[in-house]
Design a protein around this motif. Structure first.
Motif, short mmCIF file in Angstrom:
data_model
loop_
_atom_site.label_atom_id
_atom_site.label_comp_id
_atom_site.label_asym_id
_atom_site.label_seq_id
_atom_site.Cartn_x
_atom_site.Cartn_y
_atom_site.Cartn_z
N ASN A 287 -27.60 17.55 46.42
CA ASN A 287 -27.62 17.20 45.00
C ASN A 287 -27.54 18.39 44.06
OD1 ASN A 287 -27.73 14.50 45.54
ND2 ASN A 287 -29.91 14.25 45.10
N CYS A 290 -23.94 19.05 43.86
CA CYS A 290 -23.29 17.89 43.25
C CYS A 290 -23.45 17.93 41.73
CB CYS A 290 -23.91 16.62 43.82
SG CYS A 290 -23.10 15.10 43.26
N MET A 291 -24.66 18.11 41.26
CA MET A 291 -24.92 18.16 39.82
C MET A 291 -24.30 19.39 39.18
SD MET A 291 -28.90 16.86 40.01
CE MET A 291 -29.26 17.16 38.28
N CYS A 383 -21.46 12.17 39.61
CA CYS A 383 -22.20 12.54 40.81
C CYS A 383 -22.19 11.41 41.84
CB CYS A 383 -23.65 12.90 40.46
SG CYS A 383 -23.84 14.52 39.68
#
Length: 409
Positions: A287, A290-291, A383
């Protein structure tokens, strides 16, 4: 025990931390690293042997513009000149390089009739060199190869010399190029054909890197190891490599940022970055990346800074998915955890990450770096579409991503 499962003894951090004593492997895992690495002070001198042994007579050099006047760049070009190698240089490379930059560099490479490529610079420069090689042998545009294993012809020989300890691009199976029309970053991945044939990890190459670049790129390397270690696709080999990478990076980044002339710290950072670069292309990331991918593209922030801004929030969110690994992470970061229950030891890792970011001067919140609240919902939707749930240890919904962005904001 089911006969299709193999149970392997898992070591303990300390007698007082009661982890699950066994690790269950239900799938066959793989590990692969095609790059030969030379590391240490003066390792750049091996370039002469490489070009001589490989018969390289015409070389395209991609280099950070800031390095053109540096002693290190002149050392490398002098070696090539002594070997009788004809070179052409391309240095018009921006952070988060665009497909247009790749196209311009490709024209220069083709006009020189180069049969080998040398990249001297940070992740952006190495990624441009990789992209040029892909299109040179496979044709088309770099856009054609977004995704996993979308090309099949090996690029020309690539020698990568990182001048930042961050991306691990010299050994990773990916390169990232920005599609400026769509305002998105394209990830081009191939575990076998995208890493450089040779990586030169010479701490002399890091002496001129600015402190803020050292901090941001160093956090990027740490996040590679952190997310690869926690990935649902990790295995025993990648775990061992990533723990070593985390120890090297967390144990040396402060000293390196404080003094880039510290050759021991610089060498350890380069090694840690490369180790993480070897693993994350095989395990995937999570994550944080991803972010950060969409934060960086939307607000034109560096990749390392984007990761650093998202790291503390995501580290808290993912903790529940694997507290035992977080506890080992805390130990690898040098934090005392003896006698602590696993969950308490895991929380120490998050505290250590927050302290690391603070010590390196990372802004505490997205808003402090210029991110605006009106873009959070849109980035959360992107996302979800990117589907990092393939690798992130905790399944993440659209509502989760919205909350994560809001917490980080």
């Amino acid at each position: 025990m089911d006969d299709h499962r193999i149970r392997l003894l898992r070591y303990r951090l300390s007698p007082s931390i009661q982890f699950d004593d066994f690790m269950t492997i239900t799938d066959i895992s793989t590990f692969f690293c095609p790059t030969r690495i030379y590391m240490g002070v003066g390792a750049h001198e091996r370039i002469a042997t490489i070009v001589r042994d490989r018969g390289c007579t015409r070389v395209f050099i991609a280099v950070d513009a800031a390095l053109l006047a540096s002693d290190f760049y002149h050392r490398v070009t002098a070696l090539l000149k002594r070997e009788g190698v004809a070179t052409v240089t391309f240095s018009d490379i921006e952070p988060d390089p665009s497909a247009h930059t790749v196209a311009r560099a490709l024209d220069v490479c083709r006009a020189h009739d180069a049969t080998a490529i040398i990249a001297i610079g940070g992740g952006s420069t190495i990624d441009v060199a990789k992209a040029v090689g892909i299109v040179l042998t496979n044709g088309g545009r770099i856009h054609d190869y977004e995704g996993i294993e979308k090309f099949s012809i090996a690029p020309p020989l690539l020698i990568a010399i990182p001048t930042t300890a961050g991306t691990g691009s010299e050994v990773s199976g990916s390169c990232v190029i920005t599609d400026t029309e769509k305002n998105l970053k394209m990830s081009i991945r191939h575990a076998a054909l995208n890493p450089a044939a040779f990586a030169i990890l010479d701490p002399l190459a890091l002496r001129t890197v600015p402190a803020h670049v050292a901090a941001h790129s160093g956090i990027d390397a740490f996040v590679h190891a952190f997310e690869s270690y926690l990935s649902s696709q990790s295995n025993l080999i990648t775990d061992a490599i990533n723990i070593q990478a985390i120890e090297l990076l967390a144990g040396n980044i402060r000293q390196f940022v404080a003094d880039r002339e510290n050759m021991e710290a610089a060498a350890n950072m380069l090694c840690g970055s490369a180790l993480a670069g070897i693993t994350f292309g095989q395990t995937g990331l999570g994550n944080v990346h991803c972010m950060a991918r969409f934060v960086g593209a939307e607000f034109h922030l560096s990749h390392g800074l984007s990761n650093a801004l998202c790291l503390p929030t995501v580290s808290r969110f993912n903790l529940l998915a694997n507290p035992a690994k977080y506890a080992k992470l805390a130990a690898a970061m040098g934090r005392p955890i003896q006698g602590l229950p696993v969950l308490d030891a895991a929380r120490v890792a998050v505290e250590a990450i927050e302290a690391l970011c603070a010590d390196l001067g990372i802004p505490r919140r997205l808003r402090d770096a210029g991110v605006t609240e009106d873009k959070l919902d849109g980035m959360a939707e992107l996302c979800v579409q990117a589907n990092y749930n393939r690798w992130n240890p905790r399944k993440t919904t659209l509502a989760d991503f919205r909350n994560l962005f809001q917490e980080a904001f």
